[in-house]
Design an enzyme around this catalytic site. Structure first.
Site, PDB file in Angstrom:
ATOM      1  N   LEU A  81       0.837  -1.203   0.000  1.00  0.00           N
ATOM      2  CA  LEU A  81       0.000   0.000   0.000  1.00  0.00           C
ATOM      3  C   LEU A  81       0.873   1.256   0.000  1.00  0.00           C
ATOM      4  CD1 LEU A  81      -2.623  -1.089   2.684  1.00  0.00           C
ATOM      5  CD2 LEU A  81      -2.805  -1.258   0.206  1.00  0.00           C
ATOM      6  N   ASP A  82       0.369   2.319  -0.608  1.00  0.00           N
ATOM      7  CA  ASP A  82       1.097   3.587  -0.575  1.00  0.00           C
ATOM      8  C   ASP A  82       0.576   4.456   0.570  1.00  0.00           C
ATOM      9  OD1 ASP A  82      -1.332   4.536  -1.495  1.00  0.00           O
ATOM     10  OD2 ASP A  82      -0.630   4.974  -3.517  1.00  0.00           O
ATOM     11  N   SER A  83       1.111   5.660   0.693  1.00  0.00           N
ATOM     12  CA  SER A  83       0.755   6.530   1.824  1.00  0.00           C
ATOM     13  C   SER A  83      -0.713   6.945   1.783  1.00  0.00           C
ATOM     14  CB  SER A  83       1.656   7.763   1.861  1.00  0.00           C
ATOM     15  OG  SER A  83       1.541   8.488   0.652  1.00  0.00           O
ATOM     16  N   ASP A  85      -3.196   5.125   0.656  1.00  0.00           N
ATOM     17  CA  ASP A  85      -3.951   3.959   1.141  1.00  0.00           C
ATOM     18  C   ASP A  85      -3.883   3.873   2.667  1.00  0.00           C
ATOM     19  OD1 ASP A  85      -4.607   3.136  -1.462  1.00  0.00           O
ATOM     20  OD2 ASP A  85      -2.692   2.092  -1.664  1.00  0.00           O
TER      21      ASP A  85
END
Length: 126
Positions: A81-83, A85
């Site tokens: 996941l990215d920031s 998310d």
């Protein structure tokens, strides 16, 4: 100044005076009738319930494979996941547990462990 005097002439505020203890005398005890009551948040949830609900919030995220979610999973390293998310997951936790997580604290939550610990230790989580 004239306005203040005019207002104060018409406003009546009940005032109670208390005698201050003299130097060397003992302070007043709580039995004098003034007792401060504190509310308690006795319906704090159990750690098992926190774990179950945190994991369900994470599993419901659209970019997460539910089979990979466990209590010790990291959002970026293990789930990819990215920031953004992570922010969405924190918002989901706020909604699920009816609490507000400050931005400084939300930035620190990057794994299930940290989310579980934060929610469990928060006094207003429900």
């Amino acid at each position: 100044m004239a306005l203040r005097a005019a207002v104060l002439r018409h406003v009546r505020v009940p005032v109670q005076f208390f005698a201050l203890p003299r130097r060397g005398s003992q302070p007043p005890s709580c039995s004098s009738g003034s007792v401060r009551l504190f509310s308690s948040h006795d319906d704090h949830i159990t750690k098992e319930e926190v774990i179950e609900r945190v994991l369900s919030v994470i599993k419901c995220h659209p970019k997460v494979d539910p089979s990979k979610v466990s209590p010790d999973v990291h959002f970026q390293k293990d789930l990819g996941l990215d920031s953004l998310d992570t922010v969405e997951i924190v918002m989901g936790l706020e909604e699920e547990f009816k609490l507000e997580i400050p931005d400084k604290e939300a930035d620190k939550i990057d794994s299930c462990d940290l989310a579980i610990e934060y929610v469990y230790n928060h006094p207003m989580s429900s």
